[in-house]
Design a protein around this motif. Structure first.
Motif, PDB file in Angstrom:
ATOM      1  N   LEU A  54       0.827  -1.206   0.000  1.00  0.00           N
ATOM      2  CA  LEU A  54       0.000   0.000   0.000  1.00  0.00           C
ATOM      3  C   LEU A  54       0.870   1.268   0.000  1.00  0.00           C
ATOM      4  CD1 LEU A  54      -2.774  -1.108   2.526  1.00  0.00           C
ATOM      5  CD2 LEU A  54      -3.038  -0.735   0.060  1.00  0.00           C
ATOM      6  N   ILE A  60      -2.011   7.188  -1.598  1.00  0.00           N
ATOM      7  CA  ILE A  60      -1.692   7.143  -0.171  1.00  0.00           C
ATOM      8  C   ILE A  60      -0.555   8.132   0.125  1.00  0.00           C
ATOM      9  CG2 ILE A  60      -0.722   5.625   1.635  1.00  0.00           C
ATOM     10  CD1 ILE A  60      -2.480   3.407   0.373  1.00  0.00           C
ATOM     11  N   GLY A  72      -8.263  10.219   3.183  1.00  0.00           N
ATOM     12  CA  GLY A  72      -7.504   9.167   3.890  1.00  0.00           C
ATOM     13  C   GLY A  72      -8.454   8.196   4.593  1.00  0.00           C
ATOM     14  N   VAL A  75     -10.136   5.959   1.973  1.00  0.00           N
ATOM     15  CA  VAL A  75      -9.202   4.930   1.469  1.00  0.00           C
ATOM     16  C   VAL A  75      -8.967   3.864   2.544  1.00  0.00           C
ATOM     17  CG1 VAL A  75      -6.814   4.551   0.711  1.00  0.00           C
ATOM     18  CG2 VAL A  75      -8.104   6.482  -0.184  1.00  0.00           C
ATOM     19  N   PHE A  90      -3.154   6.081   8.559  1.00  0.00           N
ATOM     20  CA  PHE A  90      -2.007   6.784   7.967  1.00  0.00           C
ATOM     21  C   PHE A  90      -1.465   7.750   9.004  1.00  0.00           C
ATOM     22  CE2 PHE A  90      -5.227   5.991   4.641  1.00  0.00           C
ATOM     23  CZ  PHE A  90      -4.544   5.031   3.909  1.00  0.00           C
ATOM     24  N   ILE A 159       2.104   3.856   6.882  1.00  0.00           N
ATOM     25  CA  ILE A 159       0.771   3.241   6.761  1.00  0.00           C
ATOM     26  C   ILE A 159       0.761   2.025   7.697  1.00  0.00           C
ATOM     27  CG2 ILE A 159       1.537   2.019   4.631  1.00  0.00           C
ATOM     28  CD1 ILE A 159      -1.513   1.879   3.971  1.00  0.00           C
TER      29      ILE A 159
END
Ligand code: ADP
Length: 597
Positions: A54, A60, A72, A75, A90, A159
């Protein structure tokens, strides 16, 4: 003794069976453990690659670079939804959270860096950070993977993907064994026993951490070292059984998966085995006892049989001895009896002869009269002949001489019969003409009959009838009957004697009847007994009829008494008809093989 033996057998059976079932359980547990450990490893492995992948995504990078909170969040939600991860967030390099798929209070990220600091540290160094995060509210633990998001030399942040171990625990919940995953500190990170979460696994480790064993809600109480596995007792005791503890290392995670298999069933099976062994012991010793008892009884019976056989043998010996003695005595007796019988036969023969002579004696007066009369006549005729010869009348003298000759012949005939009668009787059977015997008897008894004025009747249609007998014996019997009849009719008016001869089938029947007083009924049964007489002393011996009876019996005939139609006695003589036997081999014997008497 038996109880001790049974106990030993039960113990051995229990030991062997528990060994066997333990090994079996271990095998099964080992397989289960391998599968479940592999499941756990694979599960975490799946998420291990997710953050680095990712981190490559430009959206990202942008989210982090531009601090796009909302985007964010979206996602993160999409990633979490698609991958099945618990939480995706994140984070800026400084630690600030840009976005998470969870709202703050439910988010681990929100808890602060302290809970996943190690992982973050690793990510800062450019590696994949990973860390276990224990739940604070007793829920399932989580595992956090954190990857740095970089582009070239530019660090945008991190992440992080958090995976709950709940799914693993749910999988494990299907297993009947107790499964535990512990980290390098011995802390339970995943288990199918909810109460064990976050606890320390063993006493050793607990002690090291300064907490006494048993004080806690702990897992392990004790351990036993066995050959291939460890037997442990769980604390608090779930039941009284031990658990087989099998461990498997997960080197990547530096964890250990431990399986506790309940040995209650093994114990139960061991108890069953012991019971079966005891039962078998009881049954086999029962059978053994029965066989022993049977053998003992058999031996006892054999001993009794032997005793009995010995006693029987002794008795047989004794009896044999007795019998031998008795046999000898009997043989002696038989010999004596034979001698006595011979003497008796001799005496009987003498008696018969005596009886015969006695009959003759009785008749001697009459016979001498019979002789005297012709003798006187002969004398007169001789003197006459003398005178006639002297006077030259020889023809008349011849007449007198002829009369003398006739009288001499008659006397010779009587003397011939007498001679024959006095002869001793023989023993053989031969055809005897009945009419001849009757003539003979009449000739001998004629003088006495004449004296008494007896009327004589002889009824005989067939004068040729012959019987199987002996001449002298038959005439002795008839003489005796005649003598008795004459005796009985001494005082009888018009005395009558009837002799009749008849042929009846294969026999000849001679009936000798008189018209005397007969035999009274009360003595009729005894008249054939020896020495039975109704006559005065000196007149009769009582032997005549018994001798006659014996003679007829010897001639294979029958002599019986009946009452006569004439009013007196009737003696019936039944003898075999000689003519009826013609063609019979017996006849030849009679004709050629025998001498008459
Ligand atoms: P004994 O003439 O010596 O008496 P027996 O045996 O010849 O012996 O006869 C037995 C008895 O049978 C005689 O004493 C007599 O009582 C009876 N008895 C035999 N014959 C006659 C007869 N014809 N009539 C009546 N009584 C007879």
């Amino acid at each position: 003794m038996f109880v001790l033996f049974a106990l030993i057998v039960a113990w051995v059976a229990m030991k062997l069976s528990s060994q066997f079932y333990m090994a079996d359980l271990q095998l099964r547990s080992q397989a289960t453990l391998s599968v479940q450990a592999a499941g756990l490893e694979k599960y975490l492995d799946k998420y291990r690659l997710l953050p680095p992948l990712l981190a490559q995504r430009s959206d990202i990078v942008r989210i982090l670079a531009d601090n796009e909170h909302e985007r964010g969040q979206n996602v993160a939600k999409v990633i979490a939804g698609m991958s099945g991860a618990q939480e995706v967030w994140f984070q800026k390099p400084e630690g600030e959270i840009v976005a998470s798929n969870l709202i703050e209070h439910a988010s681990v990220a929100g808890l602060g860096v302290s809970s996943y600091g190690d992982a973050l540290q690793a990510a800062r160094q450019g590696r994949l950070g990973r860390q276990l995060v224990l739940s604070r509210n007793g829920g399932a633990a989580s595992y956090v993977f954190i990857a740095p998001v970089r582009q070239g030399e530019q660090d945008y942040g991190f992440i992080a993907v958090r995976v709950s171990l709940e799914e693993v625990e749910q999988n494990w919940a299907l297993s009947k064994d107790r499964l535990v995953a512990v980290d390098q500190n011995g802390i339970v990170v995943a288990t199918n026993q909810a109460s064990w979460r976050g606890e320390r696994l063993d006493a050793e480790r607990t002690a090291r951490n300064g907490r006494a064993a048993g004080e806690q809600n702990g897992v392990i109480d004790r351990r036993w070292e066995d050959q291939d596995f460890q037997l442990v007792r769980l604390n608090p005791p779930l039941n009284k059984t031990n658990f087989q503890m099998i461990e498997q290392d997960l080197p990547v995670l530096n964890w250990q998966v431990v399986l506790f298999a309940d040995t209650a069933q093994v114990r139960q099976q061991a108890i069953w085995a012991a019971l079966v062994a005891v039962l078998l012991c009881v049954v086999s010793s029962g059978l053994f006892w029965m066989a022993g008892e049977r053998r003992r009884r058999l031996l006892e019976r054999m001993r009794q049989d032997k005793d009995y056989a010995e006693r029987l043998e002794a008795r047989v010996h004794e009896r044999t001895r007795e019998l031998s003695t008795m046999n000898a005595l009997l043989a002696q007796e038989v010999r004596e009896r034979e001698v006595a019988e011979k003497e008796l036969q001799h005496a009987q023969a003498g008696l018969v002869q005596s009886a015969k002579l006695a009959t003759l004696g009785e008749m001697s007066a009459a016979i001498s009269h019979e002789f005297n009369q012709p003798l006187g006549a002969i004398r007169t005729h001789s003197e006459n002949a003398q005178v006639l010869i002297e006077s030259g009348k020889s023809d008349r003298a011849l007449k007198s001489l002829g009369k003398i000759v006739a009288m001499v012949e008659r006397m010779a005939a009587i003397s011939q019969i007498l001679k024959g009668f006095t002869r001793k009787a023989g023993r053989d059977l031969m055809p005897v003409k009945v009419s001849a015997v009757i003539d003979e008897v009449l000739m001998l008894t004629g003088p006495r009959c004449k004296q008494m004025g007896v009327n004589l009747e002889v009824v005989q249609d067939d004068k040729s009838i012959e019987v199987l007998a002996g001449q002298v014996r038959l005439s002795q019997v008839l003489m005796n009957l005649m003598g008795n009849a004459l005796d009985a009719m001494k005082a009888q008016d018009g005395p009558l004697i009837r002799i009749s001869v008849l042929r009846e089938e294969q026999q000849a029947v001679i009936r000798f009847e008189d018209n005397g007083p007969g035999v009274p009924d009360n003595v009729a049964a005894s008249i054939f007994d020896p020495f039975f007489t109704t006559k005065d002393v000196g007149e009769g011996l009582g032997l005549g009829l018994s001798i006659a009876f014996k003679i007829i019996k010897d001639l294979e005939g029958e002599l019986r008494y009946e009452q006569s139609e004439l009013g007196g006695a009737c003696f019936v003589i039944v003898l075999q008809d000689a003519a009826a036997l013609s063609g019979d081999p017996k006849e030849k014997e009679i004709e050629y093989g025998r001498m008459g008497d």
